[in-house]
Design an enzyme around this catalytic site. Structure first.
Site, PDB file in Angstrom:
ATOM      1  N   SER A   1       0.806  -1.228   0.000  1.00 61.51           N
ATOM      2  CA  SER A   1       0.000   0.000   0.000  1.00 61.51           C
ATOM      3  C   SER A   1       0.840   1.279   0.000  1.00 61.51           C
ATOM      4  O   SER A   1       0.282   2.377  -0.073  1.00 61.51           O
ATOM      5  CB  SER A   1      -0.929   0.009   1.221  1.00 61.51           C
ATOM      6  OG  SER A   1      -0.191  -0.011   2.423  1.00 61.51           O
TER       7      SER A   1
ATOM      8  N   LYS B   1      -6.544   3.652   8.787  1.00 66.58           N
ATOM      9  CA  LYS B   1      -5.580   4.602   8.258  1.00 66.58           C
ATOM     10  C   LYS B   1      -6.109   6.037   8.357  1.00 66.58           C
ATOM     11  O   LYS B   1      -5.348   6.980   8.664  1.00 66.58           O
ATOM     12  CB  LYS B   1      -5.248   4.274   6.811  1.00 66.58           C
ATOM     13  CG  LYS B   1      -4.482   2.961   6.640  1.00 66.58           C
ATOM     14  CD  LYS B   1      -4.274   2.607   5.180  1.00 66.58           C
ATOM     15  CE  LYS B   1      -3.506   1.303   5.014  1.00 66.58           C
ATOM     16  NZ  LYS B   1      -3.333   0.914   3.596  1.00 66.58           N
TER      17      LYS B   1
END
Length: 844
Positions: free
Chosen positions: A750, A793
């Site tokens: 990611s 996140k």
């Protein structure tokens, strides 16, 4: 036993009477065998052993040519009868030596022999009875024995003979079939070769015979000593074969073997097998005797103990105890299988002395069954609003979890027999997963059970131990239900993702039945060995991450993710729950310790950075302890803590706001990462140096992240013209990508978009915008692929002070999970390609 030399006057008179009357005197049938045996026994007792066997002179010591064998003899043909060896009686001493048979041609042959001198007849064994009553050589064993008839008795049940073998004979041909069989015969002589092998065989046979006699008992050892005095190998073989309980077929085989060496070989093999059989039999008998002696001893001791208990009045106590248990079983209304098992065990217990080792085991088993909540259940609280108020009172936020519990209550209110759900709370530490289970139990009005599975490796902890093991116990599922005294508690399986497995089994596999609504209504614990209904139990599992939960187990549970709290939620939690809790635990009142929201906000921002509130509670506790110290020293009656007072109580800030400082030059960018403890930010730094275009990657990165860095560099180089980068830039420089916190392992793809943007920032000399973070996977063609953990996140970005978050366009659906409070202060930019992300991230 008698020979021809021993025939007395009484026997001769008996023969004369036979000749006159043409038949022997017939005594009563029941006494024939007994009288004959008595006569033989009396005579045996009167003679020394050698004379008892052979008479005054051992006929076996005579040369074979001195044994008179007529050319034609009357023949007795027997099937499966006694085999008589030359020089031997038909059976061992100390037993009646006789031949027994019923009338017919054999009787006529004996009567004919008794009229002549010497009284001899041929004895042969039949292979099979001829159907036409006419014997042929194919019907018999050709080799038989010439026998001397010492005594003869005849009764209603047949004839009885005392005989002794004289010589081996072979039947050449039958000369007469009626009224008795006669045959032409020839005498046979042993073939003896005296050599070393013969001597070894003789010693082996003597040794085996002695060992067999020792194992047999019944004075056989005294007879076995006679074998030591027989030197002739053929006579030794015949002597041992006579005194051994071989089958008739085996003895006939020995009788028909003329080669003495071969005969001793066969005899030795037969003795070896017999010794093995007797040895095994002796071991079995010894073991049986030991067991019998042990049982007898225990019986005597138990009888003595019973009498002692009777004297002490304890026997009545045992009876009263059994009666009490029977009464409890009758009143318990147990299920059918449980009732049968308990009744059966009670019957065993009643027959068992209290001192027996199994007495306590059986009693514990019965009491365990009686104490289980087979029908006991708490009544659910069907007031949905009251339950919702309880959940709100105990926990701030967690909207999705609370909605699921309220839905369950609504369905339970409409359908009382609904099976309990299997929920799994997944989230970082400190977000309140375990305490949420207690709140659910309080909202439902049920009892709460917590069972920690962290590090559990033994399957028996779930299913229990079988009662055959010493110290066996039910599994912890049954034990906890027994303690709770309710069959419908809220049962929390904590840390299900930390189960282990080893040689003792796999607890995760054992949980498959427990957490399956289609199976757990008949859950069988190994200790109970009867089914118990778990369908009414509301199971709640907790885990920090789903990756380590076995797929079959995860499939049985409804997963509810708890991502973490925003700073605003943490402040609210501290104000409503943590400060009052810590104040009470440290002996203060709300008036004595006042901590305002500004102080709490500073603690959240500068002293903690976590998804949960566990560290926040510790910091609040530290502040309260400082207040308690001042109050205890009477420096102040009450203390009020504000924003500016926090360093005085907690020291310098532990978390420094460095986002703007770290991202202040080209080649540095803020990325977002998911961890088991919640989301977090990470800085990605790229630098250049003179070289040949090589790439160096550091920061404890996994292979996946290293591959993302390679892909990022390849993309920027392949699109250098579009970005306005000199083509010689990559040929004259080496590049180094580093992710700080180098000791912390980092994994996943990611960070691909963030690395690509950082390389482009360095190559174009354009800084990344302040307070911006980015996540997403990159392809070599510049596509931005979706990633996981968007909520975690996003919360991490908000805690770090990020204002703008760049996400893959395909993750737009994940933004729906964020509440308005969680999205407040954040701007989300969706990027379909790397160029979109660069345009949004790089300054002009």
């Amino acid at each position: 036993m008698t020979t021809k030399a021993d025939v007395d006057v009484e026997e001769l008179e008996e023969v004369e009477d036979l000749e006159e009357d043409e038949k022997p005197e017939e005594p009563e049938a029941d006494s024939d065998l007994d009288e004959l045996a008595e006569d033989a026994g009396d005579e045996a007792d009167a003679l020394p052993l050698p004379e008892m066997l052979f008479g005054e002179e051992d006929p076996a010591e005579k040369p074979m040519e001195e044994v008179d064998v007529p050319e034609e003899l009357p023949i007795i043909a027997m099937r499966g009868g006694t085999v008589v060896f030359p020089g031997m009686p038909p059976t061992p001493p100390f037993m009646p030596p006789y031949l027994a048979f019923q009338g017919g041609r054999a009787m006529s042959a004996v009567e004919a022999a008794m009229r002549d001198e010497p009284r001899v007849v041929g004895l042969i064994q039949l292979r099979e009875d001829p159907t036409d009553k006419e014997f042929t050589l194919d019907d018999i064993h050709a080799i038989g024995t010439l026998i001397y008839i010492a005594r003869f008795r005849k009764g209603d049940e047949g004839a009885f003979l005392l005989v002794q073998g004289r010589a081996r004979i072979r039947i050449l041909e039958f000369t007469q079939q009626e009224p008795y069989i006669t045959a032409r015969v020839e005498a046979l002589t042993d073939l003896v070769l005296e050599d070393v092998e013969m001597e070894a065989l003789k010693r082996s046979v003597r040794s085996q015979f002695g060992e067999m006699a020792k194992l047999s008992g019944n004075h056989q050892e005294e007879i076995a000593e006679l074998a030591d005095h027989i030197d002739h190998p053929g006579h030794l073989a015949d002597f041992v074969a006579t005194l051994t309980e071989f089958k008739a077929e085996q003895k006939q085989e020995l009788l028909g073997t003329l080669d003495v060496t071969e005969r001793l070989h066969k005899l030795s093999q037969m003795l070896g097998r017999e010794v093995n059989v007797l040895t095994v039999g002796a071991e079995i008998q010894s073991q049986a005797q030991e067991e019998l002696s042990k049982d007898q001893r225990e019986y005597v001791l138990r009888q003595q103990l019973k009498q002692i208990r009777k004297e002490l009045g304890e026997e009545e106590d045992q009876s009263a105890e059994i009666d009490e248990l029977r009464e409890r079983v009758a009143e318990a209304s147990l299920p059918e299988e449980a009732h049968k098992a308990t009744t059966r065990e009670l019957d065993r217990l009643a027959r068992m002395p209290t001192a027996a080792a199994e007495y306590t085991v059986s009693r514990t088993y019965i009491e365990t069954i009686l104490e289980l909540p087979w029908h006991e259940a708490t009544e659910d609280n069907h007031d949905i609003k009251a339950a919702s108020d309880v959940l709100d009172e105990d926990h701030f936020g967690l909207k999705k979890v609370k909605e699921r519990i309220v839905e369950y209550l609504a369905v339970r209110k409409l359908k009382a027999d609904m099976r309990g759900p299997i929920l799994c709370f997944v989230g970082p530490p400190g977000v309140g997963k375990t305490s949420l289970g207690r709140s659910i139990a309080r909202a439902l009005g049920r009892k709460f059970i917590r069972m920690s599975l962290g590090g559990l490796r033994d399957e028996a902890e779930i299913r229990g131990h079988r009662r055959t093991y010493i110290g066996s116990l039910p599994g912890r599922i049954i034990q906890n239900l027994r303690t709770a005294s309710s069959n419908n508690p809220v049962f929390m399986l904590d840390e299900v993702d930390k189960l282990g497995s080893d040689f003792r089994g796999d607890p995760a596999s054992a949980l498959l039945e427990v957490l399956d609504p289609e199976q757990n209504h008949t859950f069988t614990d190994h200790y109970l060995d009867i089914p118990f209904d778990l369908s009414k139990v509301m199971f709640i599992a907790t885990a920090n991450m789903m990756d380590s939960i076995p797929a079959p187990l995860l499939d049985r549970m409804e997963v509810i993710t708890i991502a973490g709290y925003t700073p605003e939620e943490k402040i609210a939690i501290a104000r409503q729950y943590l400060v009052p809790k810590q104040t009470e635990e440290h002996g203060l009142t709300a008036e004595q310790a006042e901590i305002d929201d500004g102080a709490l906000a500073r603690v959240v921002k500068e002293y903690t950075r976590e998804a949960g509130v566990r560290n926040l509670e510790r910091e609040v506790g530290s502040v309260v302890r400082k207040i308690a110290l001042k109050v205890a020293q009477e420096d102040a009656e009450s203390v009020s803590v504000t924003h500016d007072d926090i360093p005085e109580h907690l020291g310098p800030p532990k978390i420094i706001e460095e986002l703007a400082e770290r991202v202040d030059e080209p080649g540095i960018i803020t990325g977002l990462a998911w961890t088991p403890t919640g989301g977090d930010i990470l800085f990605i730094e790229v630098t250049k140096m003179p070289g040949k275009g090589e790439l160096n990657i550091t920061g404890s990165l996994s292979d996946v992240m290293k591959e993302s860095a390679q892909a990022a560099l390849s993309y920027v180089r392949s699109n250098a013209d579009e970005m306005g980068i000199d083509s010689e830039f990559f040929e004259k420089h080496d590049f180094h990508i580093h992710v700080p916190a180098g000791a912390v392992p980092k994994d996943g793809p990611s960070a691909g978009v963030a690395m690509t943007t950082a390389i482009a920032s360095l190559a174009t000399d354009r800084k990344v915008k302040s307070y911006l973070a980015i996540t997403g996977e990159v392809t070599l063609r510049g596509k931005v692929l979706p990633v996981g953990g968007i909520k975690e996140k996003s919360l991490a970005a908000k805690r770090a002070g990020v204002k703008t978050v760049i996400l893959p366009a395909h993750n737009e659906k994940d933004l729906a999970e964020l509440t308005d409070n969680e999205r407040e202060g954040l701007t989300f930019i969706l990027a379909e390609s790397v160029s979109d992300a660069m345009d949004a991230a790089l300054e002009a």
